[in-house]
Design a protein around this motif. Structure first.
Motif, PDB file in Angstrom:
ATOM      1  N   THR A 230     -21.786 -12.848 -21.320  1.00 34.41           N
ATOM      2  CA  THR A 230     -22.223 -14.210 -21.607  1.00 34.41           C
ATOM      3  C   THR A 230     -23.643 -14.395 -21.079  1.00 34.41           C
ATOM      4  N   PHE A 231     -24.537 -14.805 -21.961  1.00 38.11           N
ATOM      5  CA  PHE A 231     -25.931 -15.051 -21.579  1.00 38.11           C
ATOM      6  C   PHE A 231     -26.253 -16.528 -21.748  1.00 38.11           C
ATOM      7  N   ASP A 232     -26.921 -17.096 -20.747  1.00 36.55           N
ATOM      8  CA  ASP A 232     -27.380 -18.477 -20.858  1.00 36.55           C
ATOM      9  C   ASP A 232     -28.882 -18.600 -20.636  1.00 36.55           C
ATOM     10  N   ARG A 233     -29.575 -17.429 -20.564  1.00 35.55           N
ATOM     11  CA  ARG A 233     -31.019 -17.451 -20.374  1.00 35.55           C
ATOM     12  C   ARG A 233     -31.621 -16.146 -20.860  1.00 35.55           C
ATOM     13  N   ALA A 234     -32.767 -16.241 -21.525  1.00 41.42           N
ATOM     14  CA  ALA A 234     -33.496 -15.056 -21.980  1.00 41.42           C
ATOM     15  C   ALA A 234     -34.936 -15.159 -21.491  1.00 41.42           C
ATOM     16  N   VAL A 235     -35.407 -14.107 -20.813  1.00 39.48           N
ATOM     17  CA  VAL A 235     -36.754 -14.072 -20.264  1.00 39.48           C
ATOM     18  C   VAL A 235     -37.452 -12.823 -20.797  1.00 39.48           C
ATOM     19  N   VAL A 236     -38.623 -13.007 -21.371  1.00 40.35           N
ATOM     20  CA  VAL A 236     -39.374 -11.892 -21.940  1.00 40.35           C
ATOM     21  C   VAL A 236     -40.550 -11.565 -21.017  1.00 40.35           C
ATOM     22  N   GLY A 237     -40.524 -10.359 -20.462  1.00 40.71           N
ATOM     23  CA  GLY A 237     -41.648  -9.896 -19.659  1.00 40.71           C
ATOM     24  C   GLY A 237     -42.756  -9.406 -20.572  1.00 40.71           C
ATOM     25  N   GLY A 238     -43.936  -9.954 -20.422  1.00 33.63           N
ATOM     26  CA  GLY A 238     -45.066  -9.546 -21.248  1.00 33.63           C
ATOM     27  C   GLY A 238     -46.189  -8.965 -20.411  1.00 33.63           C
ATOM     28  N   TRP A 239     -46.985  -8.094 -21.036  1.00 28.59           N
ATOM     29  CA  TRP A 239     -48.122  -7.474 -20.352  1.00 28.59           C
ATOM     30  C   TRP A 239     -47.639  -6.725 -19.102  1.00 28.59           C
ATOM     31  N   THR A 240     -46.612  -5.907 -19.289  1.00 20.97           N
ATOM     32  CA  THR A 240     -45.960  -5.235 -18.157  1.00 20.97           C
ATOM     33  C   THR A 240     -46.388  -3.779 -17.996  1.00 20.97           C
ATOM     34  N   GLY A 241     -47.505  -3.415 -18.585  1.00 17.56           N
ATOM     35  CA  GLY A 241     -47.951  -2.026 -18.498  1.00 17.56           C
ATOM     36  C   GLY A 241     -48.311  -1.620 -17.077  1.00 17.56           C
ATOM     37  N   ARG A 242     -47.803  -0.461 -16.662  1.00 12.18           N
ATOM     38  CA  ARG A 242     -48.175   0.124 -15.375  1.00 12.18           C
ATOM     39  C   ARG A 242     -49.503   0.865 -15.516  1.00 12.18           C
ATOM     40  N   ASP A 243     -49.663   1.492 -16.666  1.00 10.52           N
ATOM     41  CA  ASP A 243     -50.894   2.197 -16.989  1.00 10.52           C
ATOM     42  C   ASP A 243     -51.901   1.167 -17.504  1.00 10.52           C
ATOM     43  N   LYS A 244     -52.939   0.905 -16.745  1.00  8.22           N
ATOM     44  CA  LYS A 244     -53.873  -0.154 -17.103  1.00  8.22           C
ATOM     45  C   LYS A 244     -54.608   0.135 -18.413  1.00  8.22           C
TER      46      LYS A 244
ATOM     47  N   SER B 251     -41.756  -0.409 -13.473  1.00  2.69           N
ATOM     48  CA  SER B 251     -40.367  -0.005 -13.269  1.00  2.69           C
ATOM     49  C   SER B 251     -39.503  -1.254 -13.099  1.00  2.69           C
ATOM     50  N   PRO B 252     -38.198  -1.128 -13.257  1.00  2.00           N
ATOM     51  CA  PRO B 252     -37.329  -2.296 -13.053  1.00  2.00           C
ATOM     52  C   PRO B 252     -37.558  -2.988 -11.710  1.00  2.00           C
ATOM     53  N   GLN B 253     -37.667  -2.218 -10.634  1.00  2.00           N
ATOM     54  CA  GLN B 253     -37.855  -2.843  -9.325  1.00  2.00           C
ATOM     55  C   GLN B 253     -39.208  -3.539  -9.222  1.00  2.00           C
ATOM     56  N   GLU B 254     -40.247  -2.936  -9.821  1.00  2.00           N
ATOM     57  CA  GLU B 254     -41.559  -3.593  -9.831  1.00  2.00           C
ATOM     58  C   GLU B 254     -41.503  -4.880 -10.648  1.00  2.00           C
ATOM     59  N   LEU B 255     -40.858  -4.810 -11.802  1.00  2.00           N
ATOM     60  CA  LEU B 255     -40.740  -5.978 -12.667  1.00  2.00           C
ATOM     61  C   LEU B 255     -39.991  -7.103 -11.957  1.00  2.00           C
ATOM     62  N   LEU B 256     -38.873  -6.752 -11.314  1.00  2.00           N
ATOM     63  CA  LEU B 256     -38.083  -7.762 -10.605  1.00  2.00           C
ATOM     64  C   LEU B 256     -38.852  -8.320  -9.417  1.00  2.00           C
ATOM     65  N   GLY B 257     -39.688  -7.492  -8.807  1.00  2.00           N
ATOM     66  CA  GLY B 257     -40.523  -7.971  -7.710  1.00  2.00           C
ATOM     67  C   GLY B 257     -41.497  -9.046  -8.175  1.00  2.00           C
ATOM     68  N   HIS B 258     -42.122  -8.832  -9.319  1.00  2.00           N
ATOM     69  CA  HIS B 258     -43.034  -9.831  -9.877  1.00  2.00           C
ATOM     70  C   HIS B 258     -42.272 -11.107 -10.253  1.00  2.00           C
ATOM     71  N   LEU B 259     -41.063 -10.940 -10.775  1.00  2.00           N
ATOM     72  CA  LEU B 259     -40.252 -12.108 -11.135  1.00  2.00           C
ATOM     73  C   LEU B 259     -39.929 -12.939  -9.887  1.00  2.00           C
ATOM     74  N   ARG B 260     -39.589 -12.246  -8.810  1.00  2.00           N
ATOM     75  CA  ARG B 260     -39.292 -12.964  -7.563  1.00  2.00           C
ATOM     76  C   ARG B 260     -40.535 -13.648  -7.011  1.00  2.00           C
ATOM     77  N   ASP B 261     -41.695 -13.047  -7.231  1.00  2.00           N
ATOM     78  CA  ASP B 261     -42.947 -13.666  -6.783  1.00  2.00           C
ATOM     79  C   ASP B 261     -43.161 -15.025  -7.443  1.00  2.00           C
ATOM     80  N   GLU B 262     -42.535 -15.223  -8.608  1.00  2.00           N
ATOM     81  CA  GLU B 262     -42.650 -16.491  -9.316  1.00  2.00           C
ATOM     82  C   GLU B 262     -41.499 -17.428  -8.978  1.00  2.00           C
ATOM     83  N   GLY B 263     -40.716 -17.069  -7.956  1.00  2.00           N
ATOM     84  CA  GLY B 263     -39.604 -17.907  -7.537  1.00  2.00           C
ATOM     85  C   GLY B 263     -38.378 -17.782  -8.405  1.00  2.00           C
TER      86      GLY B 263
END
Length: 232
Positions: free
Chosen positions: A23-37, A168-180
């Protein structure tokens, strides 16, 4: 009451597979997530060619209506100005993080008016299989993402690369947490994509794949794209 959708899924681990209703009640799209600049700039540049403004920061997180998530094998779109994007996805289920694959199908005609609007205009097809993240983290950078489109009746490689080019997933989740924010049960998070081979373009058939060469398994989903005529 929050809107939600349910999807029948297969949870595949080294111990086997089990069926589950997610069951999903929220969808979040990560954009501009390149590790390689350099690769990230390539993606920014290719979208700039079609009038999409560069982001104020990277990564960015866009909300789309959860009703846009679908496991269907066909979606309807406005005209012929949209295209798919293969992405890895993350969910949390039963206290464990799982990895899947989906297409962040986006309307390119309206993208220059606003990325959130363009993303909201299209359904987001997703594969119905997920792997435990903890089973792939030790070889994460070897995971491959791939997409093909149909052109002139033939399947053509549209995107191809490893997730090593993305956060990476952990890096992505870290940025998400940075946004509260955080990945909680009921949320589906898109992890980003790689550049399109030959440029971003429309096709009436899109196939996405997430492949693990170490454990010898893959997640795959195909869908047809059906244009709705524009009459006003």
């Amino acid at each position: 009451m929050k809107p939600s959708i349910q999807i029948s899924a297969k949870l595949t681990s080294k111990d086997g597979s089990e069926e589950a209703t997610l069951t999903f009640d929220r969808a979040v799209v990560g954009g501009w997530t390149g590790r390689d600049k350099a690769a990230l700039q390539h993606h920014i540049d290719e979208l700039a060619k079609i009038g999409v403004q560069a982001p104020a920061k990277t990564p960015m997180f866009y909300r789309v209506g959860v009703s846009r998530l679908t496991g269907a094998q066909a979606i309807e779109v406005i005209g012929d100005g949209s295209s798919g994007e293969v992405e890895y996805t993350l969910i949390k289920h039963a206290g464990r993080i799982w990895v899947g694959a989906a297409s962040d199908h986006t309307d390119r005609v309206y993208e220059h008016m606003g990325i959130t609007v363009a993303k909201q205009l299209c359904d987001k097809p997703l594969a119905n299989e997920f792997w435990p993240l903890d089973e792939v983290e030790d070889h994460w950078d070897q995971i491959r993402i791939r997409a093909t489109i149909r052109e002139s009746g033939e399947d053509v490689v549209y995107q191809e690369g490893t997730v090593a080019g993305l956060l990476s997933p952990q890096e992505l989740l870290g940025h998400l947490r940075d946004e509260g924010d955080d990945l909680i049960e009921g949320t589906l998070l898109f992890g980003g994509t790689c550049g399109a081979i030959g440029g971003v373009r429309y096709s009436d058939r899109f196939t996405l794949e997430l492949a693990d060469p170490v454990l010898g398994r893959s997640i795959r989903h195909s869908y047809d794209v059906i244009p709705v005529p524009i009459k006003g």
